[in-house]
Design a protein around this motif. Structure first.
Motif, PDB file in Angstrom:
ATOM      1  N   ILE A   1       0.820  -1.217   0.000  1.00 53.36           N
ATOM      2  CA  ILE A   1       0.000   0.000   0.000  1.00 53.36           C
ATOM      3  C   ILE A   1       0.853   1.265   0.000  1.00 53.36           C
ATOM      4  CG2 ILE A   1      -1.923   1.205   1.072  1.00 53.36           C
ATOM      5  CD1 ILE A   1      -2.567  -1.627   0.067  1.00 53.36           C
ATOM      6  N   ILE A   2       1.774   1.381   0.958  1.00 51.42           N
ATOM      7  CA  ILE A   2       2.592   2.597   1.038  1.00 51.42           C
ATOM      8  C   ILE A   2       3.500   2.758  -0.182  1.00 51.42           C
ATOM      9  CG2 ILE A   2       4.450   3.741   2.309  1.00 51.42           C
ATOM     10  CD1 ILE A   2       3.158   2.874   4.885  1.00 51.42           C
ATOM     11  N   PRO A   3       4.233   1.708  -0.610  1.00 51.53           N
ATOM     12  CA  PRO A   3       5.112   1.897  -1.779  1.00 51.53           C
ATOM     13  C   PRO A   3       4.369   2.244  -3.071  1.00 51.53           C
ATOM     14  CG  PRO A   3       5.737  -0.064  -0.536  1.00 51.53           C
ATOM     15  CD  PRO A   3       4.425   0.388   0.019  1.00 51.53           C
ATOM     16  N   LEU A   4       3.169   1.709  -3.259  1.00 54.30           N
ATOM     17  CA  LEU A   4       2.470   1.883  -4.528  1.00 54.30           C
ATOM     18  C   LEU A   4       1.383   2.949  -4.507  1.00 54.30           C
ATOM     19  CD1 LEU A   4       2.077  -1.862  -5.615  1.00 54.30           C
ATOM     20  CD2 LEU A   4       3.954  -0.280  -6.096  1.00 54.30           C
ATOM     21  N   LEU A   5       0.924   3.327  -3.318  1.00 59.86           N
ATOM     22  CA  LEU A   5      -0.200   4.261  -3.231  1.00 59.86           C
ATOM     23  C   LEU A   5       0.051   5.386  -2.230  1.00 59.86           C
ATOM     24  CD1 LEU A   5      -2.976   4.259  -4.685  1.00 59.86           C
ATOM     25  CD2 LEU A   5      -3.926   3.079  -2.697  1.00 59.86           C
ATOM     26  N   GLY A   6       1.115   5.250  -1.453  1.00 60.56           N
ATOM     27  CA  GLY A   6       1.355   6.180  -0.359  1.00 60.56           C
ATOM     28  C   GLY A   6       1.578   7.626  -0.735  1.00 60.56           C
TER      29      GLY A   6
END
Length: 199
Positions: free
Chosen positions: A65-70
């Motif tokens: 979540i954080i790497p791709l959408l953060g």
């Protein structure tokens, strides 16, 4: 003068949204609410009130979540943002994710968005559509052991657990593992959550 006009526009737009029952614009990134969500999960884990899946949710936040959408602004998490997230996720995985994987990710994203809505950063009416319909591949059921394979496994465990030259603790652990596997075979119960619930 231009900055002043932008500030006024932002101010009055925010007030208008509040008057319509919507939250004011938030400038915080999605990763900020991911961190808040993780903090809530960790607090429950430390308090002993967490579900066993919470650890998995934390891993999903950190790895996917954080790497791709953060880096997205919380107010820009819409259907297009989710579409891009899903595309990047498949590229990172190198394969089509299983439906179960997609569903877990959706659960986490929905929980983070709900937290942001609770914090008045976004409105629930603006949530993107999160679904597994027409997405992912179905998980394949693992094949069963044949009777011959089970017989060979149990014979091996008996010899393995009784092997000489091992310390007491090693022999004890091997014996417990042998009984554990025998119990699983004869009851059909699955290791993991089902076993953990036994008293």
């Amino acid at each position: 003068e231009k900055a002043e006009q932008v500030a006024k526009t932002t101010f009055f737009t925010g007030k208008s949204r509040v008057a319509q029952g919507q939250p004011e614009f938030s400038s915080k990134k999605f990763s900020y609410y991911c961190s808040l969500y993780k903090d809530e999960l960790i607090a429950q884990i430390n308090a002993g009130t967490a579900k066993t899946v919470f650890t998995t949710y934390i891993l999903i936040v950190d790895k996917w979540i954080i790497p791709l959408l953060g880096d997205e602004e919380i107010t820009t998490i819409d259907d297009d943002a989710i579409f891009e997230f899903e595309k990047k996720r498949q590229e990172k995985m190198g394969r089509v994710p299983a439906k179960g994987t997609i569903n877990q990710h959706n659960v986490v994203i929905r929980a983070i968005l709900s937290l942001a809505a609770r914090k008045k950063a976004i409105s629930r009416r603006d949530f993107p559509v999160l679904t597994v319909k027409d997405k992912g591949k179905r998980s394949k059921r693992r094949p069963y052991f044949t009777e011959e394979e089970l017989e060979r496994l149990l014979e091996f465990l008996v010899e393995w657990s009784a092997a000489e030259g091992k310390s007491f603790i090693t022999t004890y652990k091997r014996t417990v593992l042998m009984y554990y596997i025998d119990f699983l075979i004869n009851t059909g119960i699955r290791p993991g959550k089902e076993v953990d619930r036994l008293q």
